[in-house]
Write a protein that holds these residues in place. Structure first.
Motif, PDB file in Angstrom:
ATOM      1  N   LEU B  53       0.807  -1.211   0.000  1.00  0.00           N
ATOM      2  CA  LEU B  53       0.000   0.000   0.000  1.00  0.00           C
ATOM      3  C   LEU B  53       0.839   1.259   0.000  1.00  0.00           C
ATOM      4  CD1 LEU B  53      -2.337  -1.206   2.825  1.00  0.00           C
ATOM      5  CD2 LEU B  53      -2.843  -1.272   0.424  1.00  0.00           C
ATOM      6  N   GLY B  54       2.155   1.127  -0.114  1.00  0.00           N
ATOM      7  CA  GLY B  54       2.958   2.343  -0.096  1.00  0.00           C
ATOM      8  C   GLY B  54       4.379   2.027   0.301  1.00  0.00           C
ATOM      9  N   SER B  55       5.136   3.082   0.530  1.00  0.00           N
ATOM     10  CA  SER B  55       6.540   2.885   0.894  1.00  0.00           C
ATOM     11  C   SER B  55       6.955   3.989   1.848  1.00  0.00           C
ATOM     12  CB  SER B  55       7.413   2.932  -0.354  1.00  0.00           C
ATOM     13  OG  SER B  55       7.309   4.200  -0.953  1.00  0.00           O
ATOM     14  N   TYR B  56       8.065   3.736   2.554  1.00  0.00           N
ATOM     15  CA  TYR B  56       8.599   4.739   3.479  1.00  0.00           C
ATOM     16  C   TYR B  56      10.107   4.628   3.453  1.00  0.00           C
ATOM     17  CZ  TYR B  56      10.031   6.693   7.989  1.00  0.00           C
ATOM     18  OH  TYR B  56      10.669   7.398   8.979  1.00  0.00           O
ATOM     19  N   LEU B  67      10.726  10.429   1.947  1.00  0.00           N
ATOM     20  CA  LEU B  67       9.610  10.216   1.023  1.00  0.00           C
ATOM     21  C   LEU B  67       8.716   9.099   1.542  1.00  0.00           C
ATOM     22  CD1 LEU B  67      11.417  10.463  -2.380  1.00  0.00           C
ATOM     23  CD2 LEU B  67      10.056  12.162  -1.263  1.00  0.00           C
ATOM     24  N   VAL B  68       7.431   9.377   1.619  1.00  0.00           N
ATOM     25  CA  VAL B  68       6.442   8.386   2.031  1.00  0.00           C
ATOM     26  C   VAL B  68       5.370   8.367   0.964  1.00  0.00           C
ATOM     27  CG1 VAL B  68       4.812   7.726   3.808  1.00  0.00           C
ATOM     28  CG2 VAL B  68       6.841   8.998   4.433  1.00  0.00           C
ATOM     29  N   SER B  69       5.030   7.181   0.455  1.00  0.00           N
ATOM     30  CA  SER B  69       3.922   7.116  -0.496  1.00  0.00           C
ATOM     31  C   SER B  69       2.803   6.320   0.149  1.00  0.00           C
ATOM     32  CB  SER B  69       4.362   6.453  -1.791  1.00  0.00           C
ATOM     33  OG  SER B  69       4.730   5.137  -1.544  1.00  0.00           O
ATOM     34  N   ILE B  70       1.560   6.761  -0.073  1.00  0.00           N
ATOM     35  CA  ILE B  70       0.389   6.152   0.569  1.00  0.00           C
ATOM     36  C   ILE B  70      -0.672   5.943  -0.483  1.00  0.00           C
ATOM     37  CG2 ILE B  70      -1.372   6.487   2.312  1.00  0.00           C
ATOM     38  CD1 ILE B  70       0.425   8.458   3.639  1.00  0.00           C
ATOM     39  N   ASN B  71      -1.129   4.692  -0.641  1.00  0.00           N
ATOM     40  CA  ASN B  71      -2.219   4.430  -1.572  1.00  0.00           C
ATOM     41  C   ASN B  71      -3.517   4.551  -0.795  1.00  0.00           C
ATOM     42  OD1 ASN B  71      -3.955   3.488  -3.477  1.00  0.00           O
ATOM     43  ND2 ASN B  71      -2.654   1.779  -4.105  1.00  0.00           N
ATOM     44  N   SER B  72      -4.038   5.786  -0.738  1.00  0.00           N
ATOM     45  CA  SER B  72      -5.133   6.059   0.200  1.00  0.00           C
ATOM     46  C   SER B  72      -6.369   5.236  -0.126  1.00  0.00           C
ATOM     47  CB  SER B  72      -5.488   7.543   0.176  1.00  0.00           C
ATOM     48  OG  SER B  72      -5.715   7.951  -1.147  1.00  0.00           O
ATOM     49  N   GLY B  73      -6.652   5.021  -1.436  1.00  0.00           N
ATOM     50  CA  GLY B  73      -7.838   4.258  -1.800  1.00  0.00           C
ATOM     51  C   GLY B  73      -7.796   2.851  -1.222  1.00  0.00           C
ATOM     52  N   LYS B  76      -8.046   2.708   2.601  1.00  0.00           N
ATOM     53  CA  LYS B  76      -9.443   2.849   3.036  1.00  0.00           C
ATOM     54  C   LYS B  76     -10.171   1.525   2.895  1.00  0.00           C
ATOM     55  CE  LYS B  76      -9.744   7.607   1.519  1.00  0.00           C
ATOM     56  NZ  LYS B  76     -10.223   8.427   0.405  1.00  0.00           N
ATOM     57  N   LEU B  92       2.814   7.520  11.167  1.00  0.00           N
ATOM     58  CA  LEU B  92       3.087   8.105   9.840  1.00  0.00           C
ATOM     59  C   LEU B  92       1.829   8.699   9.233  1.00  0.00           C
ATOM     60  CD1 LEU B  92       5.451   5.781   7.798  1.00  0.00           C
ATOM     61  CD2 LEU B  92       5.802   8.147   8.434  1.00  0.00           C
TER      62      LEU B  92
END
Lengths: 341, 133
Positions: B53-56, B67-73, B76, B92
């Motif tokens: 769902l993302g990376s940190y 850098l932090v990426s978040i797949n918000s969809g 949820k 985070l």
């Protein structure tokens, strides 16, 4: 129980975030629409709708002026080395192949958009003084949900002072390149785009490569893009090397820039010297459309002039090098008279 | 929605689904990189997960950014299916503004500030001592 209250908190914050999503999305769409469309009510009484770059009439004129030199469009570019393929065709098939090549060329010559410079983003989402001194580095949060257009993505930065703000346009470009890389684009702009290096490139007559590189690297409404394009067009106009861009997709942008700056003389003379009378006429027509309050436009509309008369009106009223233009017009008339005789 | 989690629990794998940080790649290098991942609770930290769902990236880059990426969809979706988030992920996401701010973040910030003040008080004393010496 704790999970339930946490879920309730989550749903409340989710609804807030959802509303922010929609509102910013609507705002962005509205602002984009307002940028593109003309202002409907202006202060002056005889307000005209200023023609934009992407209007169909303007695009028609610009495509006609650009010309379609198949040799130049399909000239050999640097690509993978393959042995050439030979085909045996009848005349009809050759016609078809030329036609499809022409359509392909027209698609390749599609003009990149000319947009006004984007306004900087200064949105602060939250100020949390309690978080001050938490960390020495910034946190950049990107939303990598798949189906959102890049302009509407959330890219948010939490500073060490605790403020949560939206990322500026340059930061956005860089971070979108990290997570959604575009081919050919680099994270930092190559040093070619500095002033001194630009001059060197122009000295080698490589304006077109420069503009292609700029196209790949920057967004069309960023300040860097506009600066590089302005520098290129200025240099071309100073040297008079309009032919370099003539059958490329950047010619429309060059003409639009010159028409908006009202410095069409050099281009006009160049066209007349190359016997492109139709192009010169359409250029004056475009000029009249964009500046309908100038004397040229008013004279033309009052006299309902067409063709050579438009050029004569332009030479009389607007051009700084009127003598030159009139000489060229006379020479053209003489040659046409001799050819008919 | 909690029913969906028990539907997923039909095959025995032990535990519920969590959203947590998993260390990505290459235990040899001295360079940590985390993936934000939806996985079963009982599985090893770095082993097979359900979805990323993302990376940190905990080390800051040349612009001093982590850098932090978040797949918000998708987050949820999994939260709706009854997944829990671990403390680091909750912190985070709280910093991001996706969740409300985690209370431990505030506590840690105050702790860091207290430490910094102690260090400042210690440093002038050391300087004075060195001058005397």
């Amino acid at each position: 129980m704790a999970a339930f209250s946490a879920a309730r908190c989550l749903f409340r914050s989710y609804s807030l975030v959802k509303n922010v999503d929609q509102n910013t999305g609507i705002l962005i769409r509205c602002s984009r629409r307002m940028l593109c469309s003309a202002p409907s009510d202006s202060s002056s009484p005889d307000a005209h709708v200023k023609p934009q770059f992407l209007d169909s009439e303007v695009q028609d004129i610009l495509t006609r002026i650009t010309g379609l030199n198949l040799e130049k469009v399909f000239r050999p570019i640097k690509q993978e080395l393959k042995p050439p393929k030979y085909k045996l065709m009848t005349d009809a098939q050759l016609e078809e192949a030329t036609q499809s090549a022409r359509e392909q060329a027209q698609r390749l010559l599609k003009m990149p958009p000319v947009l006004p410079e984007r306004k900087p983003i200064n949105d602060v989402l939250s100020e949390d003084k309690i978080l001050e001194g938490m960390d020495t580095a910034k946190y950049v949060f990107t939303d990598i949900t798949f189906n959102i257009p890049h302009r509407e993505r959330f890219i948010v930065i939490r500073e060490p002072t605790g403020t949560l703000r939206k990322a500026s346009w340059e930061e956005r470009d860089r971070i979108l390149q990290v997570y959604f890389p575009k081919e050919g684009r680099r994270l930092t702009a190559p040093p070619v785009f500095k002033e001194e290096n630009l001059k060197m490139v122009f000295g080698q007559d490589r304006h077109e490569d420069m503009l292609d590189l700029c196209q790949v690297q920057f967004e069309p409404d960023s300040s860097e893009y506009i600066r590089v394009h302005a520098a290129t067009y200025e240099d071309l106009e100073k040297m008079g090397k309009y032919d370099l861009l003539r059958s490329t997709r950047h010619f429309g942008g060059l003409v639009w820039y010159l028409v908006n700056a009202r410095r069409v003389d050099g281009l006009m003379i160049d066209m007349l010297q190359k016997d492109l009378l139709q192009d010169a006429v359409s250029l004056v027509g475009l000029f009249n459309k964009v500046h309908p309050h100038s004397e040229t436009a008013q004279e033309a509309s009052s006299q309902q002039a067409y063709g050579l008369d438009l050029l004569k009106i332009y030479a009389k009223w607007e051009s700084q090098r009127a003598g030159y233009v009139e000489l060229a017009l006379q020479a053209y008339e003489q040659t046409s008279a001799e050819s008919t005789v | 929605m909690v029913h969906l989690s028990s539907f997923l629990l039909k095959t025995y794998h032990g535990g519920h689904i969590v959203i947590r940080l998993a260390m990505a790649g290459h235990k040899q290098s001295n360079r940590p990189f985390y993936r934000i991942v939806a996985a079963y609770n009982k599985r090893a930290r770095d082993s097979k997960y359900i979805e990323q769902l993302g990376s940190y990236d905990p080390l800051p880059n040349i612009y001093n950014e982590k850098l932090v990426s978040i797949n918000s969809g998708r987050i949820k979706y999994w939260m709706g299916c009854g997944a829990h988030s671990t403390k680091p992920v909750a912190k985070l996401l709280g910093l991001a503004g996706f969740f409300p701010l985690h209370p431990m973040t505030v506590t840690e910030t105050e702790f860091h500030r207290a430490l910094a003040e102690l260090a400042e008080e210690a440093a002038p004393e050391d300087g004075v001592k060195q001058q005397q010496l």
